[in-house]
Design a protein around this motif. Sequence first.
Motif, PDB file in Angstrom:
ATOM      1  N   GLY A   1      -3.906 -12.430 -25.185  1.00  0.00           N
ATOM      2  CA  GLY A   1      -4.620 -11.255 -24.691  1.00  0.00           C
ATOM      3  C   GLY A   1      -5.509 -11.209 -23.565  1.00  0.00           C
ATOM      4  N   ARG A   2      -6.513 -12.157 -23.879  1.00  0.00           N
ATOM      5  CA  ARG A   2      -7.467 -12.329 -22.795  1.00  0.00           C
ATOM      6  C   ARG A   2      -7.107 -12.721 -21.587  1.00  0.00           C
ATOM      7  NH1 ARG A   2     -10.642 -15.027 -27.022  1.00  0.00           N
ATOM      8  NH2 ARG A   2     -12.086 -13.305 -28.228  1.00  0.00           N
ATOM      9  N   GLN A   3      -6.082 -13.634 -21.575  1.00  0.00           N
ATOM     10  CA  GLN A   3      -5.737 -14.268 -20.290  1.00  0.00           C
ATOM     11  C   GLN A   3      -4.798 -13.184 -19.464  1.00  0.00           C
ATOM     12  OE1 GLN A   3      -3.069 -17.730 -20.739  1.00  0.00           O
ATOM     13  NE2 GLN A   3      -2.748 -18.100 -18.805  1.00  0.00           N
ATOM     14  N   GLN A   4      -4.180 -12.512 -20.501  1.00  0.00           N
ATOM     15  CA  GLN A   4      -3.437 -10.988 -19.741  1.00  0.00           C
ATOM     16  C   GLN A   4      -4.270 -10.292 -18.862  1.00  0.00           C
ATOM     17  OE1 GLN A   4      -0.766  -9.099 -22.320  1.00  0.00           O
ATOM     18  NE2 GLN A   4       0.495  -8.215 -20.741  1.00  0.00           N
ATOM     19  N   GLN A   5      -5.438  -9.759 -19.760  1.00  0.00           N
ATOM     20  CA  GLN A   5      -6.378  -9.115 -19.159  1.00  0.00           C
ATOM     21  C   GLN A   5      -7.005  -9.659 -17.777  1.00  0.00           C
ATOM     22  OE1 GLN A   5      -9.178  -8.094 -22.094  1.00  0.00           O
ATOM     23  NE2 GLN A   5      -7.740  -6.982 -23.468  1.00  0.00           N
ATOM     24  N   ARG A   6      -7.320 -10.883 -17.739  1.00  0.00           N
ATOM     25  CA  ARG A   6      -7.997 -11.565 -16.749  1.00  0.00           C
ATOM     26  C   ARG A   6      -6.975 -11.701 -15.432  1.00  0.00           C
ATOM     27  NH1 ARG A   6     -10.173 -15.582 -19.995  1.00  0.00           N
ATOM     28  NH2 ARG A   6      -8.148 -16.935 -19.628  1.00  0.00           N
ATOM     29  N   GLN A   7      -5.659 -11.643 -15.699  1.00  0.00           N
ATOM     30  CA  GLN A   7      -4.518 -11.623 -14.816  1.00  0.00           C
ATOM     31  C   GLN A   7      -4.439 -10.056 -14.275  1.00  0.00           C
ATOM     32  OE1 GLN A   7      -0.994 -13.151 -16.634  1.00  0.00           O
ATOM     33  NE2 GLN A   7      -1.633 -15.214 -16.090  1.00  0.00           N
ATOM     34  N   GLN A   8      -4.557  -9.266 -15.099  1.00  0.00           N
ATOM     35  CA  GLN A   8      -4.300  -7.785 -14.591  1.00  0.00           C
ATOM     36  C   GLN A   8      -5.804  -7.464 -13.704  1.00  0.00           C
ATOM     37  OE1 GLN A   8      -4.281  -5.623 -18.122  1.00  0.00           O
ATOM     38  NE2 GLN A   8      -1.895  -5.983 -18.391  1.00  0.00           N
ATOM     39  N   ARG A   9      -6.875  -7.899 -14.021  1.00  0.00           N
ATOM     40  CA  ARG A   9      -7.979  -7.655 -13.230  1.00  0.00           C
ATOM     41  C   ARG A   9      -8.151  -8.316 -11.780  1.00  0.00           C
ATOM     42  NH1 ARG A   9     -11.021  -8.410 -18.247  1.00  0.00           N
ATOM     43  NH2 ARG A   9     -11.280 -10.510 -17.677  1.00  0.00           N
ATOM     44  N   GLN A  10      -7.457  -9.434 -11.910  1.00  0.00           N
ATOM     45  CA  GLN A  10      -7.205 -10.152 -10.591  1.00  0.00           C
ATOM     46  C   GLN A  10      -6.234  -9.445  -9.709  1.00  0.00           C
ATOM     47  OE1 GLN A  10      -6.039 -14.253 -11.638  1.00  0.00           O
ATOM     48  NE2 GLN A  10      -8.208 -14.851 -12.202  1.00  0.00           N
ATOM     49  N   ARG A  11      -5.289  -9.008 -10.211  1.00  0.00           N
ATOM     50  CA  ARG A  11      -4.274  -8.257  -9.449  1.00  0.00           C
ATOM     51  C   ARG A  11      -4.848  -6.919  -8.896  1.00  0.00           C
ATOM     52  NH1 ARG A  11      -0.307  -9.953 -13.214  1.00  0.00           N
ATOM     53  NH2 ARG A  11      -0.535  -7.977 -14.456  1.00  0.00           N
ATOM     54  N   GLY A  12      -5.520  -6.423  -9.748  1.00  0.00           N
ATOM     55  CA  GLY A  12      -6.220  -5.046  -9.575  1.00  0.00           C
ATOM     56  C   GLY A  12      -7.348  -5.235  -8.191  1.00  0.00           C
ATOM     57  N   ARG A  13      -8.089  -6.317  -8.354  1.00  0.00           N
ATOM     58  CA  ARG A  13      -8.933  -6.585  -7.329  1.00  0.00           C
ATOM     59  C   ARG A  13      -8.215  -6.883  -5.877  1.00  0.00           C
ATOM     60  NH1 ARG A  13     -12.033  -9.345 -11.322  1.00  0.00           N
ATOM     61  NH2 ARG A  13     -11.061 -11.333 -10.749  1.00  0.00           N
ATOM     62  N   GLN A  14      -6.965  -7.217  -6.021  1.00  0.00           N
ATOM     63  CA  GLN A  14      -6.344  -7.494  -4.692  1.00  0.00           C
ATOM     64  C   GLN A  14      -6.189  -6.247  -3.889  1.00  0.00           C
ATOM     65  OE1 GLN A  14      -2.525  -9.128  -5.865  1.00  0.00           O
ATOM     66  NE2 GLN A  14      -3.543 -11.100  -6.430  1.00  0.00           N
ATOM     67  N   GLY A  15      -6.244  -6.447  -2.514  1.00  0.00           N
ATOM     68  CA  GLY A  15      -6.151  -5.211  -1.530  1.00  0.00           C
ATOM     69  C   GLY A  15      -4.728  -4.679  -1.468  1.00  0.00           C
ATOM     70  N   GLY A  16      -4.552  -3.241  -1.062  1.00  0.00           N
ATOM     71  CA  GLY A  16      -3.260  -2.702  -1.264  1.00  0.00           C
ATOM     72  C   GLY A  16      -2.586  -3.035  -0.090  1.00  0.00           C
ATOM     73  N   GLN A  17      -1.287  -2.611   0.064  1.00  0.00           N
ATOM     74  CA  GLN A  17      -0.358  -2.926   1.217  1.00  0.00           C
ATOM     75  C   GLN A  17      -0.929  -2.469   2.565  1.00  0.00           C
ATOM     76  OE1 GLN A  17       3.472  -1.373   0.284  1.00  0.00           O
ATOM     77  NE2 GLN A  17       4.424  -2.328   2.149  1.00  0.00           N
ATOM     78  N   ASP A  18      -0.818  -3.578   3.501  1.00  0.00           N
ATOM     79  CA  ASP A  18      -0.908  -3.174   5.033  1.00  0.00           C
ATOM     80  C   ASP A  18       0.160  -2.199   5.595  1.00  0.00           C
ATOM     81  OD1 ASP A  18      -3.095  -4.552   4.782  1.00  0.00           O
ATOM     82  OD2 ASP A  18      -2.090  -6.272   5.816  1.00  0.00           O
ATOM     83  N   LEU A  19       0.020  -1.329   6.392  1.00  0.00           N
ATOM     84  CA  LEU A  19       0.683  -0.463   6.798  1.00  0.00           C
ATOM     85  C   LEU A  19       1.051  -0.567   8.488  1.00  0.00           C
ATOM     86  CD1 LEU A  19       0.098   2.935   4.867  1.00  0.00           C
ATOM     87  CD2 LEU A  19       1.801   1.211   4.654  1.00  0.00           C
ATOM     88  N   GLU A  20       2.032  -0.114   9.242  1.00  0.00           N
ATOM     89  CA  GLU A  20       2.163  -0.274  10.695  1.00  0.00           C
ATOM     90  C   GLU A  20       2.795   1.099  11.258  1.00  0.00           C
ATOM     91  OE1 GLU A  20       3.999  -3.395  12.349  1.00  0.00           O
ATOM     92  OE2 GLU A  20       3.209  -5.042  11.126  1.00  0.00           O
ATOM     93  N   THR A  21       2.119   1.438  12.148  1.00  0.00           N
ATOM     94  CA  THR A  21       2.683   2.607  12.756  1.00  0.00           C
ATOM     95  C   THR A  21       2.513   2.388  14.360  1.00  0.00           C
ATOM     96  OG1 THR A  21       2.492   5.102  12.795  1.00  0.00           O
ATOM     97  CG2 THR A  21       0.317   3.883  12.884  1.00  0.00           C
ATOM     98  N   THR A  22       3.305   3.104  15.062  1.00  0.00           N
ATOM     99  CA  THR A  22       3.205   3.560  16.569  1.00  0.00           C
ATOM    100  C   THR A  22       2.743   4.587  17.050  1.00  0.00           C
ATOM    101  OG1 THR A  22       5.073   1.823  16.692  1.00  0.00           O
ATOM    102  CG2 THR A  22       4.660   3.122  18.608  1.00  0.00           C
ATOM    103  N   LEU A  23       1.742   4.432  18.070  1.00  0.00           N
ATOM    104  CA  LEU A  23       1.205   5.695  18.941  1.00  0.00           C
ATOM    105  C   LEU A  23       1.642   5.777  20.001  1.00  0.00           C
ATOM    106  CD1 LEU A  23      -0.730   8.084  18.833  1.00  0.00           C
ATOM    107  CD2 LEU A  23      -2.789   6.450  19.281  1.00  0.00           C
ATOM    108  N   ARG A  24       2.101   6.964  20.718  1.00  0.00           N
ATOM    109  CA  ARG A  24       2.938   6.984  22.093  1.00  0.00           C
ATOM    110  C   ARG A  24       1.810   7.632  22.919  1.00  0.00           C
ATOM    111  NH1 ARG A  24       7.125   7.356  18.604  1.00  0.00           N
ATOM    112  NH2 ARG A  24       8.763   6.107  18.961  1.00  0.00           N
ATOM    113  N   LEU A  25       1.584   6.969  23.927  1.00  0.00           N
ATOM    114  CA  LEU A  25       0.537   7.475  24.996  1.00  0.00           C
ATOM    115  C   LEU A  25       1.203   7.589  26.255  1.00  0.00           C
ATOM    116  CD1 LEU A  25      -2.488   5.181  24.254  1.00  0.00           C
ATOM    117  CD2 LEU A  25      -2.151   7.358  23.197  1.00  0.00           C
ATOM    118  N   SER A  26       0.935   8.883  27.328  1.00  0.00           N
ATOM    119  CA  SER A  26       1.473   8.966  28.366  1.00  0.00           C
ATOM    120  C   SER A  26       0.865   7.851  29.326  1.00  0.00           C
ATOM    121  CB  SER A  26       1.112  10.318  28.860  1.00  0.00           C
ATOM    122  OG  SER A  26      -0.360  10.604  29.152  1.00  0.00           O
TER     123      SER A  26
END
Length: 203
Positions: A21-46
Motif C-alpha cells: 500500500g505504501r509503494q502504491q501511494q508513493r507511485q501515485q504521489r510521483q505521478r501527481g508531481r509530474q507536469g500536465g500535458q503540453d499544448l500547441e496552438t497557431t497564432l495567425r498574424l498579418s
Amino acid sequence: MFENFFGGGARTQRQNPFEGGRQQQRQQRQRGRQGGQDLETTLRLSFREALEGGRKQVELPSGESIRLKIPKGVRDGFKIRLKGRGQPAPMGQRGDLYVTFEVGDHPHFDRKGDDVHRTETIGMFEAVFGTDIRVPTPYGQHLKLSVPAGTQPGEKLRLKGQGVKTDDGAGDLYVEIDVNIPENLSRKQRAVLHEAAEDANLL
C-alpha cells in the motif's frame, strides 16, 4: 539448525502487509508531481502585425484569454513557449503551451528571412539613361532610389537596412527592375531608334 534438519533453505524475509500500500501511494504521489500535458496552438498574424510586433489578445485552447507579447519582426513558423499555460495535472504543475506564428503574405512585398523583395517598373528610356524613383518600404515610407543608366531588366538594387527590423538588427530591401518596352511606336520613332541603335553598335 532446525531449518537445515528439515531441509529448509535460506531464511526468508517476512513481507510487511502494509508495504504494498505504501509503494502504491508513493507511485501515485510521483505521478501527481509530474507536469500536465503540453499544448500547441497557431497564432495567425498579418504581414503588418508581424513587422510591428507588440501585444495581442489571444484565446488559449483551455478557454483562457491572455495578452501575448509578439516579438518585433517575427517570422512565419517561429515558435515560442509559454511556461505553465498547458494542460493542468491532477496534483501537479501545468504543462507548457507552444505558440507557432503563421504570418500572412503581402500583395507587393515578398519576405525572405529579414530581407524584403519587390518589383518596380520603369520605362525603356529611363533604363537607358538612368532615373530616380520613389520606392515604398514595408513600413509605409517612400525612399529615393537611383537607377543607374544601362540598368537591365531583372537587375536588383538594394536599399540597405530597409527590410524587416528586429531587436537584433534589420534586413535589406531589394528592388527588382522591370523595364516596360513601348509597343505602339510610330514609323518615325522606330526609324530614329533604329538609327541610334546602329550608331551604338547594338544591332
